[in-house]
Design a protein around this motif. Structure first.
Motif, PDB file in Angstrom:
ATOM      1  N   LEU A 166     -23.110 -35.523 -30.944  1.00 51.73           N
ATOM      2  CA  LEU A 166     -23.794 -35.917 -29.711  1.00 51.73           C
ATOM      3  C   LEU A 166     -24.052 -37.413 -29.644  1.00 51.73           C
ATOM      4  N   GLN A 167     -23.550 -38.142 -30.642  1.00 45.79           N
ATOM      5  CA  GLN A 167     -23.693 -39.605 -30.619  1.00 45.79           C
ATOM      6  C   GLN A 167     -22.572 -40.228 -29.798  1.00 45.79           C
ATOM      7  N   LYS A 168     -22.401 -39.679 -28.623  1.00 40.95           N
ATOM      8  CA  LYS A 168     -21.409 -40.143 -27.652  1.00 40.95           C
ATOM      9  C   LYS A 168     -22.151 -40.611 -26.406  1.00 40.95           C
ATOM     10  N   GLN A 169     -21.412 -41.146 -25.466  1.00 41.55           N
ATOM     11  CA  GLN A 169     -22.038 -41.589 -24.220  1.00 41.55           C
ATOM     12  C   GLN A 169     -22.655 -40.408 -23.475  1.00 41.55           C
ATOM     13  N   TRP A 170     -23.876 -40.595 -22.975  1.00 37.63           N
ATOM     14  CA  TRP A 170     -24.524 -39.628 -22.094  1.00 37.63           C
ATOM     15  C   TRP A 170     -24.535 -40.223 -20.689  1.00 37.63           C
ATOM     16  N   TYR A 171     -23.977 -39.479 -19.733  1.00 35.36           N
ATOM     17  CA  TYR A 171     -23.998 -39.886 -18.331  1.00 35.36           C
ATOM     18  C   TYR A 171     -25.024 -39.019 -17.603  1.00 35.36           C
ATOM     19  N   SER A 172     -26.012 -39.669 -16.993  1.00 36.76           N
ATOM     20  CA  SER A 172     -27.155 -38.928 -16.457  1.00 36.76           C
ATOM     21  C   SER A 172     -27.452 -39.305 -15.009  1.00 36.76           C
ATOM     22  N   VAL A 173     -27.945 -38.315 -14.258  1.00 31.38           N
ATOM     23  CA  VAL A 173     -28.477 -38.565 -12.921  1.00 31.38           C
ATOM     24  C   VAL A 173     -29.981 -38.288 -12.934  1.00 31.38           C
ATOM     25  N   LEU A 174     -30.660 -38.766 -11.901  1.00 34.08           N
ATOM     26  CA  LEU A 174     -32.089 -38.522 -11.761  1.00 34.08           C
ATOM     27  C   LEU A 174     -32.334 -37.178 -11.074  1.00 34.08           C
ATOM     28  N   GLY A 175     -33.379 -36.484 -11.523  1.00 33.56           N
ATOM     29  CA  GLY A 175     -33.832 -35.275 -10.847  1.00 33.56           C
ATOM     30  C   GLY A 175     -35.145 -35.537 -10.130  1.00 33.56           C
ATOM     31  N   ASN A 176     -35.662 -34.543  -9.434  1.00 30.90           N
ATOM     32  CA  ASN A 176     -36.906 -34.736  -8.691  1.00 30.90           C
ATOM     33  C   ASN A 176     -38.078 -35.046  -9.603  1.00 30.90           C
ATOM     34  N   HIS A 177     -38.120 -34.456 -10.814  1.00 29.98           N
ATOM     35  CA  HIS A 177     -39.199 -34.770 -11.745  1.00 29.98           C
ATOM     36  C   HIS A 177     -39.095 -36.216 -12.236  1.00 29.98           C
ATOM     37  N   ASP A 178     -37.893 -36.739 -12.338  1.00 32.75           N
ATOM     38  CA  ASP A 178     -37.717 -38.135 -12.735  1.00 32.75           C
ATOM     39  C   ASP A 178     -38.240 -39.082 -11.664  1.00 32.75           C
ATOM     40  N   TYR A 179     -38.079 -38.694 -10.406  1.00 31.46           N
ATOM     41  CA  TYR A 179     -38.588 -39.497  -9.294  1.00 31.46           C
ATOM     42  C   TYR A 179     -40.113 -39.450  -9.193  1.00 31.46           C
ATOM     43  N   ARG A 180     -40.736 -38.488  -9.844  1.00 29.07           N
ATOM     44  CA  ARG A 180     -42.201 -38.426  -9.833  1.00 29.07           C
ATOM     45  C   ARG A 180     -42.815 -39.491 -10.734  1.00 29.07           C
ATOM     46  N   GLY A 181     -42.027 -40.033 -11.623  1.00 25.55           N
ATOM     47  CA  GLY A 181     -42.497 -41.104 -12.498  1.00 25.55           C
ATOM     48  C   GLY A 181     -41.940 -42.429 -12.037  1.00 25.55           C
ATOM     49  N   ASN A 182     -41.697 -43.306 -12.985  1.00 32.59           N
ATOM     50  CA  ASN A 182     -41.103 -44.601 -12.718  1.00 32.59           C
ATOM     51  C   ASN A 182     -39.586 -44.443 -12.761  1.00 32.59           C
ATOM     52  N   ALA A 183     -39.012 -44.159 -11.610  1.00 35.31           N
ATOM     53  CA  ALA A 183     -37.566 -43.917 -11.560  1.00 35.31           C
ATOM     54  C   ALA A 183     -36.780 -45.143 -12.016  1.00 35.31           C
ATOM     55  N   GLU A 184     -37.271 -46.312 -11.683  1.00 35.18           N
ATOM     56  CA  GLU A 184     -36.584 -47.541 -12.066  1.00 35.18           C
ATOM     57  C   GLU A 184     -36.477 -47.668 -13.586  1.00 35.18           C
ATOM     58  N   ALA A 185     -37.459 -47.121 -14.312  1.00 35.35           N
ATOM     59  CA  ALA A 185     -37.451 -47.231 -15.770  1.00 35.35           C
ATOM     60  C   ALA A 185     -36.233 -46.541 -16.363  1.00 35.35           C
ATOM     61  N   GLN A 186     -35.889 -45.355 -15.841  1.00 39.13           N
ATOM     62  CA  GLN A 186     -34.731 -44.635 -16.378  1.00 39.13           C
ATOM     63  C   GLN A 186     -33.417 -45.349 -16.084  1.00 39.13           C
ATOM     64  N   LEU A 187     -33.413 -46.174 -15.046  1.00 40.58           N
ATOM     65  CA  LEU A 187     -32.213 -46.900 -14.671  1.00 40.58           C
ATOM     66  C   LEU A 187     -32.092 -48.227 -15.409  1.00 40.58           C
ATOM     67  N   SER A 188     -33.128 -48.608 -16.117  1.00 40.90           N
ATOM     68  CA  SER A 188     -33.196 -49.929 -16.736  1.00 40.90           C
ATOM     69  C   SER A 188     -32.221 -50.076 -17.906  1.00 40.90           C
ATOM     70  N   PRO A 189     -31.505 -51.204 -17.971  1.00 36.41           N
ATOM     71  CA  PRO A 189     -30.631 -51.483 -19.120  1.00 36.41           C
ATOM     72  C   PRO A 189     -31.408 -51.603 -20.431  1.00 36.41           C
ATOM     73  N   LEU A 190     -32.716 -51.804 -20.347  1.00 36.97           N
ATOM     74  CA  LEU A 190     -33.513 -51.906 -21.564  1.00 36.97           C
ATOM     75  C   LEU A 190     -33.462 -50.615 -22.380  1.00 36.97           C
ATOM     76  N   LEU A 191     -33.339 -49.469 -21.705  1.00 34.45           N
ATOM     77  CA  LEU A 191     -33.255 -48.203 -22.431  1.00 34.45           C
ATOM     78  C   LEU A 191     -31.978 -48.128 -23.255  1.00 34.45           C
ATOM     79  N   ARG A 192     -30.939 -48.765 -22.787  1.00 36.16           N
ATOM     80  CA  ARG A 192     -29.670 -48.747 -23.526  1.00 36.16           C
ATOM     81  C   ARG A 192     -29.775 -49.566 -24.813  1.00 36.16           C
ATOM     82  N   LYS A 193     -30.714 -50.505 -24.842  1.00 33.89           N
ATOM     83  CA  LYS A 193     -30.939 -51.261 -26.075  1.00 33.89           C
ATOM     84  C   LYS A 193     -31.686 -50.410 -27.099  1.00 33.89           C
ATOM     85  N   ILE A 194     -32.501 -49.463 -26.590  1.00 33.40           N
ATOM     86  CA  ILE A 194     -33.202 -48.534 -27.478  1.00 33.40           C
ATOM     87  C   ILE A 194     -32.241 -47.478 -28.004  1.00 33.40           C
ATOM     88  N   ASP A 195     -31.401 -46.953 -27.105  1.00 30.43           N
ATOM     89  CA  ASP A 195     -30.414 -45.941 -27.473  1.00 30.43           C
ATOM     90  C   ASP A 195     -29.165 -46.185 -26.633  1.00 30.43           C
TER      91      ASP A 195
END
Length: 332
Positions: free
Chosen positions: A111-140
């Protein structure tokens, strides 16, 4: 107008959605990512949705089986159909839920391969921009989540569609939940331009297999059922452009429904953690090939001739498999 609509479904919908506007702002072309096939020209990947619960509700058990099957199939990547972090998305790029629900759960080598993800309605209930941030790619570095985008391998073209803005209820029924609609200057134009971009991508695609991924179901017998806005706006575009598979989450189940008006197969994989809701809508529905109200995931294997879809439960047991031949245009 009727002739125009037959030639360009999305443009026709654009005129309808914008309610008489005589012009529209063209959206930027969907961002594309190239992902090569295996050396033999085949492609395989896993699909999971509605998962992010810090390993709870059997998320870790599903992840373990994904790792086992992923190794067996030598997968190219993983697709997430949204609702990536419960209950209300991420609070920021520094939210520990990202590592606790993703990095520390999906630890198998396969599972250490690329993950391609879309946002769901629960993701929009939080900070949706955070999930789209390139900073997360630096973490994982595995993480790639955008609102809408395309992954192309030559063999298959996968269009990821941001379906949450289509749903009226998220804009009208805001008593219990709020949604992160920053950047949406006009919902109508956003949807219309997205439909136009999806149709253009499908029309120009030369891939053997055309796949569209969104969070919400177009056809489902699960808890949420059919999402009427997608049936009205997105489905005609898919039907007019020879889409093979529409894959989604949202309903916490596994299911396979064949379209009665086109070759499209509707595949729900939203059982990555909490499931067993118990409310089912019409198991006698036409086109229903499989339904499982429990936890699990799905695998997809493609080559130039055939596609094979397999659904697995939380123990890795095969629940349903389906194969189709592109050459013969028939399924078994």
């Amino acid at each position: 107008m009727a002739v125009l609509c037959k030639k360009n479904v999305a443009l026709c919908l654009l005129f309808t959605i914008t309610s008489g506007l005589c012009f529209f702002h063209s959206s930027a072309e969907l961002q594309r990512f190239e992902h090569p096939t295996k050396s033999d020209g085949s492609l395989s990947f896993l699909v999971v949705g509605d998962w992010g619960r810090r390993g709870a509700f059997n998320q870790s058990q599903v992840a373990h089986q994904m790792g086992r099957i992923g190794e067996k199939l030598d997968i190219n990547f993983v697709v997430s159909t949204g609702d990536n972090f419960y209950d209300d998305g991420l609070t920021s790029e520094q939210d520990t839920a990202f590592e606790e629900s993703f990095t520390k759960v999906y630890t198998a080598n396969s599972l250490q391969k690329q993950w391609y993800s879309v946002l769901g309605n629960h993701d929009y209930r939080g900070n949706a921009e955070a999930q789209l941030s390139p900073l997360l790619r630096k973490i994982d570095s595995r993480w790639l989540c955008l609102r809408s985008f395309i992954v192309n391998s030559g063999l298959a073209e996968i269009i990821f569609v941001d379906t949450t803005p289509f749903v009226n209820a998220y804009f009208t029924d805001t008593k219990d939940h709020t949604y992160d609609w920053r950047g949406f200057h006009s919902r109508k134009l956003y949807i219309a331009n997205l439909l136009k971009d999806v149709e253009l991508a499908l029309k120009e695609s030369t891939a053997k297999w055309k796949i569209v991924v969104g969070h919400h179901a177009i056809k489902s017998v699960g808890h949420h059922g059919d999402i009427k806005e997608l049936s009205k706006w997105l489905l005609p575009v898919l039907q007019a452009n020879n889409v093979d598979f529409y894959m989604n989450g949202h309903d916490h189940c596994l299911e396979h429904i064949s379209d009665t008006n086109s070759p499209i197969q509707f595949l729900t994989s939203g059982a990555g953690s909490k499931a067993w809701r118990g409310d089912i809508k019409g198991l006698n529905r036409g086109g229903l090939k499989f339904f499982y109200d429990g936890q699990g995931f799905m695998s997809v294997q493609l080559n130039k001739m055939d596609a094979e879809i397999i659904f697995y439960d939380v123990f890795g047991k095969i629940l349903h498999s389906w194969r189709t031949s592109k050459q013969l245009h028939q399924s078994t």
